[in-house]
Design a protein around this motif. Structure first.
Motif, PDB file in Angstrom:
ATOM      1  N   LEU A   1      36.892  14.645  35.327  1.00 53.00           N
ATOM      2  CA  LEU A   1      37.632  13.518  34.768  1.00 53.00           C
ATOM      3  C   LEU A   1      36.641  12.431  34.381  1.00 53.00           C
ATOM      4  CD1 LEU A   1      40.636  12.578  34.394  1.00 53.00           C
ATOM      5  CD2 LEU A   1      40.441  11.482  36.630  1.00 53.00           C
TER       6      LEU A   1
ATOM      7  N   THR B   1      44.974  10.786  41.311  1.00 53.90           N
ATOM      8  CA  THR B   1      44.703   9.985  40.110  1.00 53.90           C
ATOM      9  C   THR B   1      45.881   9.060  39.832  1.00 53.90           C
ATOM     10  OG1 THR B   1      45.728  11.468  38.498  1.00 53.90           O
ATOM     11  CG2 THR B   1      43.442  11.961  39.141  1.00 53.90           C
TER      12      THR B   1
ATOM     13  N   MET C   1      41.389   7.048  44.764  1.00 55.11           N
ATOM     14  CA  MET C   1      41.285   8.447  44.359  1.00 55.11           C
ATOM     15  C   MET C   1      41.544   9.392  45.540  1.00 55.11           C
ATOM     16  SD  MET C   1      40.495   7.998  41.112  1.00 55.11           S
ATOM     17  CE  MET C   1      39.931   9.551  40.403  1.00 55.11           C
TER      18      MET C   1
ATOM     19  N   ASP D   1      40.293   6.451  34.744  1.00 51.76           N
ATOM     20  CA  ASP D   1      40.977   6.275  36.029  1.00 51.76           C
ATOM     21  C   ASP D   1      40.139   5.338  36.905  1.00 51.76           C
ATOM     22  OD1 ASP D   1      42.634   6.915  38.460  1.00 51.76           O
ATOM     23  OD2 ASP D   1      43.410   8.452  37.098  1.00 51.76           O
TER      24      ASP D   1
END
Lengths: 312, 312
Positions: free
Chosen positions: B23, A144, A77, B27
């Motif tokens: 988010l 992402t 990330m 992910d």
């Protein structure tokens, strides 16, 4: 030792000063200092007989790998590590010495990631498992899987297939005495937190290679609505890889494409990047199928069955 | 379903809009919005055959309880919930329908706590277990176990012993068909997040009653360097408790003092507080031993062996 004594022992082994941590192990929760930045958060579990085999993996390596597998998601990330929680399910017969070995591995990995373990949980169960939750912080931009664009290049931060080969060598008894580069890639992988901030600035999308290159690249492609063409010969491997794979009776190409457990980062970028950030292994492709594989002459190769699905 | 389909299914069941979450599931990490406040963080694990028995606990209740046990630690710190991660170890034979039931319980508890599940992990293993990591946020002041002072009163936010009695009644087949108040206290406890902000302002120290009153009060006393005198008759119980305990062949006093699993908050305060915040059950004591128990006439009672130690 009883549960509370074991927690006190783990506190001794895990406690580290950190400006991000107001209160560590010992209360109902750990307390983290306020931060004005976006934070990323994940968890990963390693279960005996499924993710590791203590016949040829030391408990120190079990702890080390479990921690790194979780921390690797922070790197993907574009984050740096803040802190971790470690939850252990321990069989009744698990000794205090065994817990020390496991905790040593966790602590060593936590130190390598600058990511103090600030809490956790101990439970009894029939089967050893480690669940590691990690919290990280991004500068401004969060990387992402979804940012790749047509025109980008596909990169990987280091050699692939080595961990899967190392696992096979360990299970064959080849490298138990003196772990070689392959065995070490499996036993003591490193989360690429050393590169995550640079990638947050320069990469368009990223994922860590935990399941295997094809499986993880498929996730990235789907999230980005993109296809990719890989050039097999460009994918980096540990020196001596092809020969060692042959010795172990394994297909080198299959290991590289579907091996998993390497915890390198797979990323895309529109820039031509220096090799210390990553090796270019492909370019965006056109249309379906999602991934096309070619050899050095440009000939399209057949894809092996990809990845590792726990519930398939 | 395969692993990735199951993750997609859980995403459907768990996803909720939240201003704290940039988010969610999908992910390598969840992404949390920046916050200028101190955050508290913990994890709790529930293991089949150790923490629950699916012969008389529905999978929905298993999920609900596991979530609430973790969220309760946030309440004990005076925090409100931000988000959660749910890691499941599922046996090979665990069906998609069973996963749905488990996830429904998790989702219901998450909704009751206003605490969206933003990520997690699925792994295969021989034994069902749920590891829930929760993140909470404090206004300014963080409540810990360590703030109690001589002159404070000891309070509890609700009835104790009910969950332990409910568990026994369920195991005896008394309330499986139509769960009564005791069974419900065990199956569907509530983390006292409704009171946590008020307590952050008015309590000097707090802990949740998960192991049992005596065990948890001992933790609070030790952390605060304090002793406590409890008055047995003041400890609140569910109406009909003493009679139901007798019916089940259990000692009511022992259940109240060592029962555990109620997830009420035990706290201290220098103020006389309204009864909707808590019931006064004791006062600070003098010197050792850490806890003194008296009946309504002031006669000192003997303490039972306390708490539940997973590794004793």
């Amino acid at each position: 030792m009883g549960e509370f004594q074991r927690i006190a022992r783990l506190r001794e082994l895990f406690e580290r000063p950190s400006s991000a941590v107001i209160l560590g192990i010992g209360d109902d929760c750990a307390v983290l200092a306020p931060s004005g930045r976006p934070r990323v958060w994940t968890v990963d579990t390693a279960v005996a007989h499924v993710h590791f085999d203590t016949r040829f993996t030391s408990l120190e390596a079990v702890g080390y790998r479990a921690f790194m597998a979780a921390a690797s998601d922070l790197a993907a990330m574009g984050a740096t590590a803040v802190a971790a929680l470690s939850s252990l399910i321990l069989p009744q017969a698990f000794s205090d010495e065994e817990l020390d070995q496991l905790a040593d591995g966790l602590a060593r990995a936590a130190d390598a990631c600058s990511c103090p373990i600030v809490g956790g949980n101990l439970a009894r169960g029939s089967e050893l498992s480690l669940t590691t939750s990690v919290l990280g912080e991004c500068e401004d931009r969060v990387l992402t899987r979804a940012g790749a664009r047509a025109g980008d290049f596909v990169y990987v931060t280091g050699p692939l297939g080595g961990a899967a080969l190392g696992l096979r060598r360990l299970s064959q008894g080849v490298s138990v005495g003196e772990p070689d580069l392959f065995a070490r890639a499996f036993l003591f992988p490193r989360a690429r937190l050393d590169l995550s901030r640079s990638l947050a600035e320069r990469a368009s999308a990223a994922i860590d290679v935990s399941d295997g290159l094809l499986s993880d690249l498929t996730h990235l492609c789907r999230a980005s609505g993109l296809c990719a063409e890989l050039e097999l010969e460009r994918i980096p491997t540990i020196p001596g890889f092809a020969e060692a794979a042959r010795e172990a009776g394994l297909d080198a190409q299959n290991l590289v494409l579907s091996g998993g457990d390497d915890y390198e980062l797979l990323f895309t970028s529109s820039e031509e990047l220096p090799t210390d950030l990553g090796t270019r292994i492909g370019v965006p492709g056109a249309g379906v199928p999602e991934i096309i594989l070619r050899d050095a002459t440009g000939t399209q190769l057949e894809l092996p069955t990809s990845g590792f699905d726990h519930f398939r």
